[in-house]
Structure formats: C-alpha cells, structure tokens
Design a protein around this motif. Structure first.
Motif, PDB file in Angstrom:
ATOM      1  N   PRO A 182       0.817  -1.217   0.000  1.00  0.00           N
ATOM      2  CA  PRO A 182       0.000   0.000   0.000  1.00  0.00           C
ATOM      3  C   PRO A 182       0.845   1.259   0.000  1.00  0.00           C
ATOM      4  CG  PRO A 182      -0.831  -1.582   1.595  1.00  0.00           C
ATOM      5  CD  PRO A 182       0.475  -2.120   1.092  1.00  0.00           C
ATOM      6  N   VAL A 183       0.364   2.275  -0.712  1.00  0.00           N
ATOM      7  CA  VAL A 183       1.062   3.556  -0.802  1.00  0.00           C
ATOM      8  C   VAL A 183       0.122   4.639  -0.272  1.00  0.00           C
ATOM      9  CG1 VAL A 183       2.538   2.884  -2.713  1.00  0.00           C
ATOM     10  CG2 VAL A 183       0.284   3.825  -3.180  1.00  0.00           C
ATOM     11  N   PRO A 184       0.678   5.783   0.151  1.00  0.00           N
ATOM     12  CA  PRO A 184      -0.165   6.846   0.715  1.00  0.00           C
ATOM     13  C   PRO A 184      -1.164   7.379  -0.312  1.00  0.00           C
ATOM     14  CG  PRO A 184       2.164   7.273   1.161  1.00  0.00           C
ATOM     15  CD  PRO A 184       2.097   6.120   0.197  1.00  0.00           C
ATOM     16  N   PRO A 185      -2.302   7.865   0.155  1.00  0.00           N
ATOM     17  CA  PRO A 185      -3.282   8.451  -0.767  1.00  0.00           C
ATOM     18  C   PRO A 185      -2.709   9.660  -1.500  1.00  0.00           C
ATOM     19  CG  PRO A 185      -3.897   8.842   1.538  1.00  0.00           C
ATOM     20  CD  PRO A 185      -2.751   7.876   1.546  1.00  0.00           C
ATOM     21  N   ARG A 186      -2.972   9.735  -2.813  1.00  0.00           N
ATOM     22  CA  ARG A 186      -2.440  10.861  -3.597  1.00  0.00           C
ATOM     23  C   ARG A 186      -3.227  12.134  -3.302  1.00  0.00           C
ATOM     24  NH1 ARG A 186      -1.881   7.421  -9.023  1.00  0.00           N
ATOM     25  NH2 ARG A 186      -3.800   8.458  -9.617  1.00  0.00           N
ATOM     26  N   THR A 187      -4.516  11.995  -3.028  1.00  0.00           N
ATOM     27  CA  THR A 187      -5.367  13.165  -2.756  1.00  0.00           C
ATOM     28  C   THR A 187      -6.167  12.906  -1.484  1.00  0.00           C
ATOM     29  OG1 THR A 187      -7.060  12.227  -4.221  1.00  0.00           O
ATOM     30  CG2 THR A 187      -5.601  13.892  -5.167  1.00  0.00           C
ATOM     31  N   PRO A 188      -5.525  13.085  -0.311  1.00  0.00           N
ATOM     32  CA  PRO A 188      -6.193  12.763   0.960  1.00  0.00           C
ATOM     33  C   PRO A 188      -7.480  13.554   1.191  1.00  0.00           C
ATOM     34  CG  PRO A 188      -3.848  13.260   1.286  1.00  0.00           C
ATOM     35  CD  PRO A 188      -4.177  13.602  -0.135  1.00  0.00           C
ATOM     36  N   ARG A 189      -7.673  14.659   0.482  1.00  0.00           N
ATOM     37  CA  ARG A 189      -8.847  15.494   0.742  1.00  0.00           C
ATOM     38  C   ARG A 189     -10.091  15.019   0.004  1.00  0.00           C
ATOM     39  NH1 ARG A 189      -9.204  20.283  -0.857  1.00  0.00           N
ATOM     40  NH2 ARG A 189      -7.611  20.166  -2.462  1.00  0.00           N
ATOM     41  N   GLY A 190      -9.943  14.116  -0.965  1.00  0.00           N
ATOM     42  CA  GLY A 190     -11.141  13.682  -1.669  1.00  0.00           C
ATOM     43  C   GLY A 190     -10.810  12.957  -2.948  1.00  0.00           C
ATOM     44  N   CYS A 191     -11.864  12.687  -3.734  1.00  0.00           N
ATOM     45  CA  CYS A 191     -11.714  11.978  -5.004  1.00  0.00           C
ATOM     46  C   CYS A 191     -10.855  12.794  -5.960  1.00  0.00           C
ATOM     47  CB  CYS A 191     -13.089  11.724  -5.616  1.00  0.00           C
ATOM     48  SG  CYS A 191     -13.000  11.099  -7.295  1.00  0.00           S
ATOM     49  N   GLU A 192      -9.832  12.163  -6.508  1.00  0.00           N
ATOM     50  CA  GLU A 192      -8.884  12.874  -7.375  1.00  0.00           C
ATOM     51  C   GLU A 192      -9.580  13.548  -8.560  1.00  0.00           C
ATOM     52  OE1 GLU A 192      -5.286  10.695  -7.977  1.00  0.00           O
ATOM     53  OE2 GLU A 192      -4.851  11.676  -9.865  1.00  0.00           O
ATOM     54  N   GLU A 193     -10.416  12.809  -9.272  1.00  0.00           N
ATOM     55  CA  GLU A 193     -11.075  13.374 -10.458  1.00  0.00           C
ATOM     56  C   GLU A 193     -12.136  14.411 -10.076  1.00  0.00           C
ATOM     57  OE1 GLU A 193     -10.426  10.190 -10.056  1.00  0.00           O
ATOM     58  OE2 GLU A 193      -9.706   9.293 -11.922  1.00  0.00           O
ATOM     59  N   CYS A 194     -12.876  14.138  -8.987  1.00  0.00           N
ATOM     60  CA  CYS A 194     -13.939  15.072  -8.591  1.00  0.00           C
ATOM     61  C   CYS A 194     -13.358  16.393  -8.093  1.00  0.00           C
ATOM     62  CB  CYS A 194     -14.834  14.456  -7.516  1.00  0.00           C
ATOM     63  SG  CYS A 194     -15.939  13.179  -8.149  1.00  0.00           S
ATOM     64  N   LEU A 195     -12.210  16.343  -7.437  1.00  0.00           N
ATOM     65  CA  LEU A 195     -11.580  17.578  -6.989  1.00  0.00           C
ATOM     66  C   LEU A 195     -11.210  18.438  -8.198  1.00  0.00           C
ATOM     67  CD1 LEU A 195      -9.238  16.344  -4.109  1.00  0.00           C
ATOM     68  CD2 LEU A 195     -11.187  17.882  -3.880  1.00  0.00           C
ATOM     69  N   LYS A 196     -10.751  17.778  -9.284  1.00  0.00           N
ATOM     70  CA  LYS A 196     -10.359  18.513 -10.496  1.00  0.00           C
ATOM     71  C   LYS A 196     -11.565  19.128 -11.181  1.00  0.00           C
ATOM     72  CE  LYS A 196      -6.253  15.880 -11.721  1.00  0.00           C
ATOM     73  NZ  LYS A 196      -6.007  14.585 -12.347  1.00  0.00           N
ATOM     74  N   SER A 197     -12.671  18.361 -11.238  1.00  0.00           N
ATOM     75  CA  SER A 197     -13.832  18.804 -12.008  1.00  0.00           C
ATOM     76  C   SER A 197     -14.816  19.590 -11.163  1.00  0.00           C
ATOM     77  CB  SER A 197     -14.534  17.593 -12.626  1.00  0.00           C
ATOM     78  OG  SER A 197     -15.013  16.752 -11.596  1.00  0.00           O
ATOM     79  N   GLY A 198     -14.614  19.592  -9.842  1.00  0.00           N
ATOM     80  CA  GLY A 198     -15.547  20.304  -8.969  1.00  0.00           C
ATOM     81  C   GLY A 198     -16.807  19.520  -8.665  1.00  0.00           C
ATOM     82  N   ASP A 199     -16.787  18.220  -8.890  1.00  0.00           N
ATOM     83  CA  ASP A 199     -17.966  17.388  -8.613  1.00  0.00           C
ATOM     84  C   ASP A 199     -18.012  16.973  -7.148  1.00  0.00           C
ATOM     85  OD1 ASP A 199     -19.429  17.191 -11.006  1.00  0.00           O
ATOM     86  OD2 ASP A 199     -17.869  15.907 -11.857  1.00  0.00           O
ATOM     87  N   ARG A 200     -19.144  16.402  -6.758  1.00  0.00           N
ATOM     88  CA  ARG A 200     -19.331  15.914  -5.393  1.00  0.00           C
ATOM     89  C   ARG A 200     -19.234  14.407  -5.361  1.00  0.00           C
ATOM     90  NH1 ARG A 200     -23.061  19.370  -2.284  1.00  0.00           N
ATOM     91  NH2 ARG A 200     -23.084  21.381  -3.316  1.00  0.00           N
ATOM     92  N   TRP A 201     -18.980  13.881  -4.156  1.00  0.00           N
ATOM     93  CA  TRP A 201     -18.945  12.437  -3.983  1.00  0.00           C
ATOM     94  C   TRP A 201     -19.682  12.079  -2.703  1.00  0.00           C
ATOM     95  CZ3 TRP A 201     -14.566  15.541  -3.732  1.00  0.00           C
ATOM     96  CH2 TRP A 201     -14.063  15.781  -2.469  1.00  0.00           C
ATOM     97  N   VAL A 202     -19.968  10.785  -2.546  1.00  0.00           N
ATOM     98  CA  VAL A 202     -20.649  10.312  -1.342  1.00  0.00           C
ATOM     99  C   VAL A 202     -19.622   9.691  -0.392  1.00  0.00           C
ATOM    100  CG1 VAL A 202     -22.447   8.794  -0.417  1.00  0.00           C
ATOM    101  CG2 VAL A 202     -22.776   9.927  -2.637  1.00  0.00           C
TER     102      VAL A 202
END
Ligand code: ZN
Ligand code: ZN
Ligand code: ZN
Length: 94
Positions: free
Chosen positions: A10-30
């Motif tokens: 296992p490797v550390p999360p690349r985007t600990p704050r949230g979904c990598e793609e959703c953070l880029k596009s401004g989308d929401r996640w559950v």
C-alpha cells in the motif's frame, strides 16, 4: 480466495482530501475508496461519477479499501470479494 492483496504494498493516498477526479472537475462524492496499488482516491458507486470503479477498469488495479473514517473493509474487483484491510494500509486511512 483473493490472491491479489498478498502482493500489494500500500502507498499513501495521492489526494487525501477527496476523489482525485472530482476535486479537479468540482464534482461531489458520497464515499471514498483508496486504491492499494497506486494510492488513487476515488468516489464510490453511490456517487454520480463512480471514479473508484472506473479506476479499476483503467488501469487494472484490483483492490480498494474504504477511505472513510468509520469504515474498515476492502474489496477486490476481480474476485468480487470483501477483504480485511491489510495492516500495511492502516496508517494511510482516515
Ligand atoms: Zn483478488
Ligand atoms: Zn469522483
Ligand atoms: Zn490504482
């Protein structure tokens, strides 16, 4: 039985704050899932974009674990089987 998790480091999360793609596009996640092969954080199948599942299809990274603070479980997409969270991944979870 799943044979994929045994070979993973296992490797550390690349985007600990949230979904990598959703953070880029401004989308929401559950909910969030962490790929144990590369540290990709993606959103779950209850989210509009289902990025964790899309990530499994391309490239093929079979094992995710829940990236939710109150959840400890893993899932192998290839075997479609619930897994225990590997001890090595525990430090990277929330
Ligand atoms: Zn497996
Ligand atoms: Zn997403
Ligand atoms: Zn991955």
């Amino acid at each position: 039985m799943c044979s994929h998790v045994a070979g993973l480091e296992p490797v550390p999360p690349r985007t600990p704050r949230g979904c990598e793609e959703c953070l880029k596009s401004g989308d929401r996640w559950v909910h969030l899932r962490l790929c144990l092969s590369c540290g990709h954080v993606g959103c779950c199948d209850s989210s509009p974009n289902k990025h964790a599942t899309k990530h499994f299809h391309h490239p093929t990274h079979p094992v995710v674990v829940s990236f939710e603070p109150d959840e400890r479980w893993g899932w192998c997409y290839v075997d479609e089987e619930m897994l225990e969270v590997p001890a090595a991944a525990e430090p990277y979870l929330r």
